[in-house]
Design a protein around this motif. Structure first.
Motif, PDB file in Angstrom:
ATOM      1  N   ALA A 147       0.845  -1.206   0.000  1.00 51.07           N
ATOM      2  CA  ALA A 147       0.000   0.000   0.000  1.00 51.07           C
ATOM      3  C   ALA A 147       0.872   1.245   0.000  1.00 51.07           C
ATOM      4  CB  ALA A 147      -0.907  -0.005   1.236  1.00 51.07           C
ATOM      5  N   GLU A 148       0.424   2.215  -0.756  1.00 57.12           N
ATOM      6  CA  GLU A 148       1.189   3.471  -0.817  1.00 57.12           C
ATOM      7  C   GLU A 148       1.145   4.162   0.538  1.00 57.12           C
ATOM      8  OE1 GLU A 148       0.019   5.982  -3.911  1.00 57.12           O
ATOM      9  OE2 GLU A 148       0.376   4.528  -5.514  1.00 57.12           O
ATOM     10  N   LYS A 149       2.342   4.556   1.007  1.00 55.60           N
ATOM     11  CA  LYS A 149       2.451   5.192   2.326  1.00 55.60           C
ATOM     12  C   LYS A 149       2.126   6.671   2.192  1.00 55.60           C
ATOM     13  CE  LYS A 149       5.499   5.551   6.281  1.00 55.60           C
ATOM     14  NZ  LYS A 149       6.834   5.254   6.822  1.00 55.60           N
ATOM     15  N   GLU A 150       1.126   7.089   2.908  1.00 55.73           N
ATOM     16  CA  GLU A 150       0.705   8.489   2.834  1.00 55.73           C
ATOM     17  C   GLU A 150       1.635   9.358   3.675  1.00 55.73           C
ATOM     18  OE1 GLU A 150      -3.211  11.166   3.854  1.00 55.73           O
ATOM     19  OE2 GLU A 150      -3.388   9.003   3.554  1.00 55.73           O
ATOM     20  N   GLU A 151       2.278  10.309   3.022  1.00 51.35           N
ATOM     21  CA  GLU A 151       3.221  11.181   3.725  1.00 51.35           C
ATOM     22  C   GLU A 151       2.470  12.155   4.630  1.00 51.35           C
ATOM     23  OE1 GLU A 151       6.003  13.133   1.288  1.00 51.35           O
ATOM     24  OE2 GLU A 151       6.503  11.352   0.119  1.00 51.35           O
ATOM     25  N   GLU A 152       3.074  12.381   5.793  1.00 50.08           N
ATOM     26  CA  GLU A 152       2.479  13.335   6.724  1.00 50.08           C
ATOM     27  C   GLU A 152       2.642  14.752   6.193  1.00 50.08           C
ATOM     28  OE1 GLU A 152       3.934  12.974  10.626  1.00 50.08           O
ATOM     29  OE2 GLU A 152       3.442  10.854  10.827  1.00 50.08           O
ATOM     30  N   GLN A 153       1.581  15.501   6.300  1.00 54.07           N
ATOM     31  CA  GLN A 153       1.632  16.883   5.830  1.00 54.07           C
ATOM     32  C   GLN A 153       2.371  17.758   6.837  1.00 54.07           C
ATOM     33  OE1 GLN A 153      -2.420  18.035   5.226  1.00 54.07           O
ATOM     34  NE2 GLN A 153      -2.543  17.049   3.224  1.00 54.07           N
ATOM     35  N   PRO A 154       3.245  18.649   6.348  1.00 51.63           N
ATOM     36  CA  PRO A 154       3.928  19.575   7.258  1.00 51.63           C
ATOM     37  C   PRO A 154       2.922  20.428   8.023  1.00 51.63           C
ATOM     38  CG  PRO A 154       4.941  19.589   5.073  1.00 51.63           C
ATOM     39  CD  PRO A 154       3.671  18.805   4.956  1.00 51.63           C
ATOM     40  N   LYS A 155       3.260  20.779   9.223  1.00 52.04           N
ATOM     41  CA  LYS A 155       2.348  21.530  10.079  1.00 52.04           C
ATOM     42  C   LYS A 155       2.852  22.960  10.265  1.00 52.04           C
ATOM     43  CE  LYS A 155       1.209  17.368  12.724  1.00 52.04           C
ATOM     44  NZ  LYS A 155       1.279  16.726  14.073  1.00 52.04           N
ATOM     45  N   LYS A 156       1.949  23.896  10.143  1.00 52.20           N
ATOM     46  CA  LYS A 156       2.283  25.294  10.416  1.00 52.20           C
ATOM     47  C   LYS A 156       1.992  25.607  11.881  1.00 52.20           C
ATOM     48  CE  LYS A 156       1.587  27.582   5.945  1.00 52.20           C
ATOM     49  NZ  LYS A 156       0.849  28.676   5.270  1.00 52.20           N
ATOM     50  N   LEU A 157       2.954  26.183  12.534  1.00 47.23           N
ATOM     51  CA  LEU A 157       2.778  26.585  13.930  1.00 47.23           C
ATOM     52  C   LEU A 157       3.268  28.021  14.112  1.00 47.23           C
ATOM     53  CD1 LEU A 157       4.116  23.484  15.928  1.00 47.23           C
ATOM     54  CD2 LEU A 157       1.733  24.067  15.460  1.00 47.23           C
ATOM     55  N   CYS A 158       2.576  28.779  14.929  1.00 50.66           N
ATOM     56  CA  CYS A 158       3.089  30.095  15.291  1.00 50.66           C
ATOM     57  C   CYS A 158       4.128  29.908  16.399  1.00 50.66           C
ATOM     58  CB  CYS A 158       1.964  31.025  15.734  1.00 50.66           C
ATOM     59  SG  CYS A 158       1.108  30.506  17.227  1.00 50.66           S
ATOM     60  N   ILE A 159       4.820  30.968  16.751  1.00 53.81           N
ATOM     61  CA  ILE A 159       5.939  30.853  17.692  1.00 53.81           C
ATOM     62  C   ILE A 159       5.477  30.373  19.064  1.00 53.81           C
ATOM     63  CG2 ILE A 159       7.617  32.219  19.022  1.00 53.81           C
ATOM     64  CD1 ILE A 159       8.345  33.668  16.522  1.00 53.81           C
ATOM     65  N   ASP A 160       4.362  30.875  19.556  1.00 57.20           N
ATOM     66  CA  ASP A 160       3.875  30.448  20.868  1.00 57.20           C
ATOM     67  C   ASP A 160       3.629  28.941  20.914  1.00 57.20           C
ATOM     68  OD1 ASP A 160       4.032  32.811  22.199  1.00 57.20           O
ATOM     69  OD2 ASP A 160       1.917  33.334  22.044  1.00 57.20           O
ATOM     70  N   GLU A 161       2.985  28.414  19.864  1.00 55.23           N
ATOM     71  CA  GLU A 161       2.712  26.970  19.806  1.00 55.23           C
ATOM     72  C   GLU A 161       4.005  26.172  19.709  1.00 55.23           C
ATOM     73  OE1 GLU A 161      -1.577  26.633  17.595  1.00 55.23           O
ATOM     74  OE2 GLU A 161       0.145  27.200  16.378  1.00 55.23           O
ATOM     75  N   MET A 162       4.952  26.677  18.930  1.00 61.85           N
ATOM     76  CA  MET A 162       6.223  25.978  18.774  1.00 61.85           C
ATOM     77  C   MET A 162       6.993  25.938  20.093  1.00 61.85           C
ATOM     78  SD  MET A 162       9.138  26.605  15.852  1.00 61.85           S
ATOM     79  CE  MET A 162       8.000  26.206  14.529  1.00 61.85           C
ATOM     80  N   LEU A 163       6.954  27.039  20.841  1.00 64.21           N
ATOM     81  CA  LEU A 163       7.620  27.073  22.146  1.00 64.21           C
ATOM     82  C   LEU A 163       6.980  26.077  23.109  1.00 64.21           C
ATOM     83  CD1 LEU A 163       8.083  30.946  22.568  1.00 64.21           C
ATOM     84  CD2 LEU A 163       9.927  29.270  22.347  1.00 64.21           C
ATOM     85  N   GLN A 164       5.655  26.015  23.115  1.00 59.86           N
ATOM     86  CA  GLN A 164       4.952  25.138  24.037  1.00 59.86           C
ATOM     87  C   GLN A 164       5.144  23.659  23.695  1.00 59.86           C
ATOM     88  OE1 GLN A 164       0.999  27.080  23.694  1.00 59.86           O
ATOM     89  NE2 GLN A 164       1.058  27.260  25.915  1.00 59.86           N
TER      90      GLN A 164
END
Length: 531
Positions: A19-36
């Motif tokens: 079965a074709e492996k579905e690649e995970e989509q990149p995620k957009k995060l703002c700085i606050d979310e990335m820090l947390q």
């Protein structure tokens, strides 16, 4: 028949095909979310950055409060044998004494007052030079607040103001006359006006939302420590010229030994379109804190679409392109603050509160000369009294919220200033009045500290430094008024300080609460969050 066989053979082969492996989509995060989620809100990187950056607050305290000691009126004494020739040791002022019958204790070079005769009819010149210093701060806060948001950045602006402070502070010690002294103090104020706001924004922007309040409240410990340490320096260096040199040398050390190790704010990188630099810095923060930033995370502003691509490409390809390429810089100014109905109202209110807070804070700090107690001890006690205020407001900040705490600390200070205005300055009442003044500065120090956090949360990243700079300008206007109020003497300064504290608390009623709200990057994100 062949069609049926084809169908069957397809069925037989399908389980054997991977079965074709579905690649995970990149995620957009703002700085606050990335820090947390990935970097840590206040790890080892932020702690080091916080301490090194906020050492600049101690430098601002040196250059601001040095006037208390350099411009003081020293004690005087009658010359030997002059008691019967026009010198009365019991006189309350030298203005009534015969010239040549008395002398300054500590010599003529003890202060600017004794060296240039700023007494009697020229006493207003002491308040004038102090007022012009704060006028310079007002100009500098506006200019460097804008430059910090635009081309220079937070670190670049902090570097320039610290260099200018070191230069102007040292040159002040060599002032040949009063006019040169006034000019150099004006220029020192110009550079000092940008130190606090640049240091605060630079140290607080890489901190996560759950830690930002406590960390922001801790910045002013450095300012209070600077005032207390200045008292020690002034006690050691008793002449005003030596004091200016001794209080300016730390600025040189800071520029050479500390600033090279500071990093720019990731938020400034992001709003300036330097996504690559912002991402690299966030990765450094994560690794220093013992964490890992996944490669499929995309750093984004809070007004960007986090779900759908806008260019016709696939989501994955769009995100990869954004990850590799910088974007157009977002530039904001105080004009943008005034255009937005939300931020316009907030700005006018915080300007009024900053003005009232500064009148009381700097007024009480400078008013120690009217208390007729030990100057060095009183300044040190005022500085020490501020520190518990920071600790208490830090504990209450996330429990009561920003708004109730602002109102409470301003009214607390106003109450004790009102009490001091009714107390005489004789005998044991001197001590009682001094205690009321210390409690007054206790409350207002908490407000002054809290306002930086409050204002940083009220305005988006694209104009945060500009808004803080505008608030600092209003504060410097209050500081300009403070020395003039202090010169009035008697009960009037405390009465005016009480009125300002009460009025500031009333204005704070009209601000929104920002507790547990995100630190917005853009006006679009702010307006969407308010809606």
């Amino acid at each position: 028949m062949s069609a049926t066989m084809y169908f069957d053979s397809g069925n037989l082969r399908s389980p054997l095909m991977p079965a074709e492996k579905e690649e995970e989509q990149p995620k957009k995060l703002c700085i606050d979310e990335m820090l947390q989620k990935h970097c840590g809100e206040f790890g080892r990187w932020q702690q080091k950055h916080f301490v090194l950056t906020n050492l600049a607050w101690a430098l601002e305290a040196f250059h601001t409060m040095v006037m208390i000691f350099a411009d003081r009126e020293p004690k005087w004494k009658c010359l030997p044998g002059a008691a019967g020739s026009g010198c009365d040791a019991a006189a309350s002022s030298v203005c009534s004494l015969t010239p040549g019958t008395w002398e300054w204790v500590g010599g003529r070079d003890a202060s600017t007052v004794s060296e240039w005769g700023l007494i009697c009819g020229d006493k207003f010149k002491v308040g004038l030079v102090q007022a012009l210093f704060f006028a310079g701060c007002m100009i500098g806060a506006g200019i460097f607040g804008h430059l910090s948001d635009s081309s220079l950045g937070r670190k670049g602006s902090l570097t320039i103001v610290c260099i200018l402070n070191a230069i102007f502070g040292c040159l002040t010690a060599f002032s040949p006359n009063y006019l040169t002294y006034v000019l150099l103090r004006l220029l020192t104020g110009f550079s000092s006006g940008g130190i606090g706001l640049c240091a605060f924004v630079l140290s607080s922007e890489p901190v996560g939302p759950m830690k930002r309040g406590i960390v922001g409240m801790s910045t002013f410990y450095f300012f209070s420590f600077g005032i207390a340490f200045l008292s020690v320096i002034a006690y050691i260096f008793q002449t005003w010229r030596e004091l200016y040199i001794a209080s300016s040398i730390p600025s040189i050390f800071y520029v050479v030994l500390v600033l090279p190790f500071l990093s720019e704010s990731p938020r400034w990188y992001l709003v300036r379109g330097r996504v690559h630099d912002a991402t690299n810095l966030m990765s450094t923060i994560a690794s220093t804190n013992g964490k890992h930033l996944p490669s499929d995370i995309i750093l984004a502003l809070d007004d960007e679409d986090f779900s759908t691509p806008s260019d016709g490409l696939g989501y994955e390809q769009t995100c990869k392109n954004e990850h590799l390429q910088n974007k157009e810089a977002l530039v904001g100014s105080i004009i943008d603050v005034l255009r937005s109905p939300i931020t316009r109202i907030r700005l006018f209110i915080v300007l009024a509160i900053n003005f009232f807070t500064s009148v009381v804070y700097y007024g009480l700090s400078l008013n120690v000369v009217n208390l007729e107690t030990n100057l060095y001890m009183n300044v040190a006690l005022n500085a020490v009294a501020e520190m518990p205020a920071f600790g208490l407001t830090t504990l209450l900040l996330d429990w009561l919220g920003r708004k109730p705490l602002t109102i409470g600390t301003m009214w607390f200070s106003g109450f004790f200033c009102l009490m001091a205005s009714f107390i005489s300055n004789y005998g044991i009442w001197k001590v009682v009045r001094m205690i009321c003044g210390i409690l007054g500065i206790f409350g207002m120090a908490g407000t002054y500290n809290l306002l930086f956090i409050y204002m940083a949360e009220l305005f988006p990243t694209v104009v945060r430094s500009a808004a803080l700079g505008c608030g600092s300008q209003a504060a410097q206007m209050g500081a300009i008024l403070a020395p003039i109020v202090v010169v009035l003497g008697a009960w009037l300064p405390f009465a005016l300080f009480a009125a300002c504290g009460i009025a500031g608390g009333i204005f704070a009623f009209y601000l929104p609460e920002t507790l547990n709200q995100p630190l917005y990057d853009t006006f679009t994100g702010l307006e969407a969050g308010v809606a």
